[in-house]
Design a protein around this motif. Structure first.
Motif: not given
Length: 896
Positions: A102-109, A122-139
């Motif tokens: 899996g992958m995880e972001l904690l208060h990242a940009s 032009t660039v779109i900026e995301l701040k204070d980005l927190s995310a949790r994603a799991l890699l299971e098989e092909r998903q």
């Protein structure tokens, strides 16, 4: 020994762990495991690179300076993350394998270029980005992702995405499709963010996104979106509530609901669009603040000028074309709709309501059944602009057009509207139609129609009604078959043609005819001519006809028109020398050519003929006119009596403010002439001249001034003078007077003396008071008439008199001496010389013997010797004798 071995083993183990920890966080570890991690993620279709890879002491790996690419070529960056946590299987890591769970972001940009091919834009900026994603098989299972866009939008993402199967490192069609999809999606996102950046809100708006589908098939991705915001404000416009619900399914966007609430009402809308398609289908109903919506959605500041007092009702449906408009397209849309709104205001003008149906296509636009209501009436309009059919409109105006002045930009149109003044009693019904090539070429659009107006003013001229046919084209205006009713009578015109071109402004009148006030109807078209006609004060019923061309706005050289007037049974008036003269049966013509006004009119004055003609220069700053007057009869007040002047002939020529006057007339059986000049270039006006009388009938003179004492004889004389207008004391001059064979009783001043003298004569006195001759010279100065040599001689006596007349106060002061002639009779015991004193007024003179005194008590001092000499010089008289004992010669009396 055993204890030492145990301690050594613990030390070696700790040293090993410490060395391993140090190694895992060194560049050597990054270089050794960089390829393992990138290849492992590439197997899941995630192509990235990072600057450094370290081990998280609490588990997993930490990649820093991460760049995510579109495909294995790693040419196009689709995202940049400052730090990414990777969940790895440490058992596999010890075995030399990398397995990422899996992958995880904690208060990242995160930075996302709008166009991956040109990330420097032009660039779109995301701040204070927190995310949790799991890699299971092909998903890829995105359990939770939340961040804050730099423009102030909190975004939440969740969902499950199928990862692509491992393939060649060479980019393929799916990668290119993904690149295009990313660019298209992010362009739309950037447009939305740019629009959203114009607003501010007390709470950060929220966008929730739930996604599903396969990453290698972006065209099949699905998403559910929910946007919510409260108190979203754009300048002074506030949305109390904003909710948008939409679905995205393989490039197809379905806006299920757009709900807006503001201070006036709500807006509800739905829309569907396939990304890349040329049109967007929508349906909209609104009772919200339309100007506020227009400013918010379309950045239209002109709508700021409209203020609604009641919620407007708008319904629209159709398609909006999103691709570049084609050449000749009117609007990138195909829509139909309806607008109904109540009371609203703009630019200081308040309207009661507006309703209309509208439609638009690429070929044109139309507005039908438009009805605008105002306190003064209404405006109905149908208008169309079409690519092939051109521009057309039908308009029915039943309200005061001055209400539109704040919105009219063309000065000419404003000027035309401002000529009209309406009030509560006015009635307006103007219907016109127009057909032409384009609204942008409306000047080439011929307009025609019919108009009826009641109770209004045009150029400050009052009208009870006016009805006419109308036609307009460019600078030309055509008013035909005009029927007008003024307060004092009707008027009509066959044609009034106006050219309002900036270089040549003129109007042509064809048979403009009025039986109303002669000047009234003309004033609406030619004010200067009307001013001249108004001087005559024609009675109602005067028939006035105008024809010709009138130049205006500084173009008098275009003038060439005539105004004819006639009233066989009516009258007119003319003021001359502050006297109002009635003219019967006036008829004549006024002809304007350039700046010259020529007039020629006649009628009856005092029961006899009158004819006048002349010309006046109307150019500003120019003084010049010619007048010729012929009158069969013209009574005029002289010394308190009306003298019957006949066959009057008056010619006046004015050049540069100097008037030359030449008047001749028959009066009292003789002749009179007056020649002189008047200077009106200075104030007060100065004048000079000479008055001559030749052989006036003494009998007719006595009938006027001394009835009952008529006799034969005649009067002749002259008076040469100068002066200033309205200043009798400035009148100076001199002259002479002679009477032959006249009755002394009829003479002014001396007449009352003769009955006193008769007391010394035998009765009856008749015959003895007839003067063989009476004459004198006189001077005028300082308000006095002064004479030193009045002599009157009859068969019985001789009178010598001198004195003065204060004609300002009507006061006389005279002395007279009477000498008796030998009559063969016995006189009373008195001296031969009788002396008398005269006082009183010209009309009421009193004589008394000088021995008894006499004279007026409050006398004004007569002119000085110097003033009298100046009067003699002006009048051309000889030097005044010290005592008048001999009658002056006739040559001296009448000058050279």
């Amino acid at each position: 020994m055993l204890r030492f071995l145990r301690s050594l083993m613990l030390f070696l183990a700790a040293s090993f762990l410490l060395a391993g920890g140090v190694y895992l966080n060194t560049a050597a570890f990054h270089e050794s495991w960089h390829g393992f991690v990138t290849r492992e993620l590439a197997q899941h279709g995630v192509h990235l690179n990072f600057q450094r890879l370290t081990v998280n002491p609490f588990g997993g790996l930490v990649a820093r300076g991460v760049k995510v690419f579109n495909d294995a070529s790693k040419q196009h960056i689709v995202a940049s993350v400052d730090r990414l946590n990777l969940d790895v299987d440490f058992g596999s890591l010890i075995e030399g394998r990398v397995k990422i769970d899996g992958m995880e972001l904690l208060h990242a940009s995160m930075a996302l270029p709008v166009d991956p091919e040109r990330p420097e834009l032009t660039v779109i900026e995301l701040k204070d980005l927190s995310a949790r994603a799991l890699l299971e098989e092909r998903q890829l299972d995105i359990r939770h992702a939340e961040g804050l866009l730099s423009d102030g939008l909190r975004i939440m993402i969740s969902g499950v995405l199928d990862l692509p199967e491992p393939k060649s490192d060479q980019p393929g069609a799916s990668a290119q499709d993904r690149l295009i999809a990313i660019r298209e999606h992010r362009v739309q996102i950037q447009h939305g963010l740019d629009w959203l950046a114009r607003f501010h809100a007390p709470h950060v708006p929220m966008l929730s996104v739930k996604v599903s589908g396969a990453l290698d098939r972006p065209q099949e991705l699905k998403a559910e979106l929910l946007f919510q915001a409260d108190g979203l404000a754009f300048e002074d416009y506030v949305w109390k509530e904003l909710v948008a619900e939409a679905e995205y399914d393989g490039g197809f966007i379905d806006l299920k609901r757009l709900h807006l609430v503001d201070h006036l009402g709500a807006l509800e809308a739905t829309a569907t669009w396939r990304i890349g398609a040329e049109h967007l289908r929508f349906r909209l109903t609104s009772s919200a603040d339309l100007p506020g919506l227009a400013r918010a959605f379309f950045n239209n500041e002109q709508m700021r000028e409209v203020v609604f007092y009641e919620a407007p009702q708008l319904a629209l449906e159709g398609s909006i074309f999103l691709n570049k408009p084609g050449e000749g397209d009117f609007l990138p849309a195909e829509v139909t709709g309806r607008l109904d709104c109540g009371r609203f205001g703009s630019r200081g003008e308040v309207f009661n309501s507006l309703s209309l149906s509208l439609g638009a296509t690429r070929d044109g636009i139309f507005v039908r059944d438009a009805l605008l209501k105002h306190k003064t009436g209404s405006l109905a309009l149908d208008v169309m602009q079409h690519r092939t059919l051109g521009f057309k409109y039908n308009l029915a105006l039943r309200m005061d057009p001055n209400a539109f002045l704040p919105f009219v930009l063309l000065p000419k149109t404003r000027e035309i509207i401002q000529r009209f003044v309406f009030d509560e009693s006015s009635h307006i019904d103007v219907q016109v139609s127009c057909a032409g090539p384009s609204v942008n070429r409306i000047r080439e659009c011929p307009t025609s129609g019919h108009g009826v107006l009641r109770h209004f003013r045009y150029k400050d001229v009052p009208f009870e009604s006016a009805e006419m046919d109308l036609a307009f084209l460019g600078d030309f205006q055509n008013y035909a078959n005009v029927q007008v009713q003024r307060p004092d009578g009707p008027a009509e015109a066959e044609l009034v043609f106006v050219n309002d071109d900036d270089d040549e402004k003129w109007l042509r009148l064809v048979n403009v005819r009025a039986t109303a006030d002669a000047a009234g109807i003309v004033r609406a078209f030619a004010p200067k001519v009307a001013d001249q006609i108004a001087l005559y004060r024609f009675s109602p019923g005067t028939d006035v006809t105008a024809n010709g061309t009138i130049g205006y706005k500084g173009n008098p050289q275009l003038n060439n028109y005539k105004v004819n007037f006639k009233n066989p049974v009516g009258g007119a008036h003319y003021v001359l020398w502050n006297e109002d003269y009635p003219i019967n049966a006036p008829a004549g013509e006024v002809h304007i050519v350039g700046s010259m006004l020529n007039f020629d009119f006649g009628g009856r004055l005092f029961g006899d003929t009158l004819h006048a003609k002349g010309a006046v220069n109307l150019a500003p700053g120019v003084k010049g006119y010619d007048v010729e007057v012929r009158a069969g009869r013209f009574p005029y007040d002289v010394f308190g009596r009306k003298l019957p002047f006949e066959e009057v002939r008056a010619d006046v020529r004015n050049r540069e403010g100097i008037s030359r006057i030449n008047i001749a007339a028959d009066v009292l059986g003789g002749g009179m002439t007056l020649k002189g000049s008047l200077n009106d270039n200075r104030e007060p006006n100065t004048y000079e001249g000479e008055l001559r009388m030749n052989a006036l009938s003494f009998q007719r003179f006595a009938q006027v001034y001394s009835p009952g004492n008529e006799s034969v004889g005649d009067i002749s004389g002259h008076f040469k003078f100068t002066g200033r207008m309205n200043d009798w004391k400035a009148l100076k001059g001199g002259g002479a007077l002679i009477i032959v064979n006249g009755n002394l009783l009829a003479l002014p001043v001396l007449g009352p003396l003769t009955p006193i003298i008769g007391a010394f004569l035998p009765s009856p006195i008749k015959g003895y008071n007839v003067a063989k001759k009476a004459d004198c010279t006189f001077e005028v100065a300082d308000g006095f008439i002064v004479t030193e040599n009045i002599e009157a001689e009859s068969s019985a006596f001789r009178i010598v008199s001198r004195g003065n007349v204060d004609f300002i106060r009507d006061d006389i002061d005279f002395n007279a001496e009477v000498r008796m002639r030998g009559l063969g009779i016995l006189l009373f015991p008195v001296t031969q010389l009788l002396a008398y004193k005269g006082s009183g007024t010209l009309q009421d003179t009193h004589w008394s013997p000088r021995i008894f005194g006499g004279g007026n008590k409050d006398e004004r001092k007569p002119p000085t010797e110097k003033e009298l000499k100046e009067a003699q010089r002006i009048g051309g008289s000889p030097a005044r004798p010290k005592a008048a004992t001999q009658p002056p010669k006739q040559r001296a009396l009448f000058g050279n």
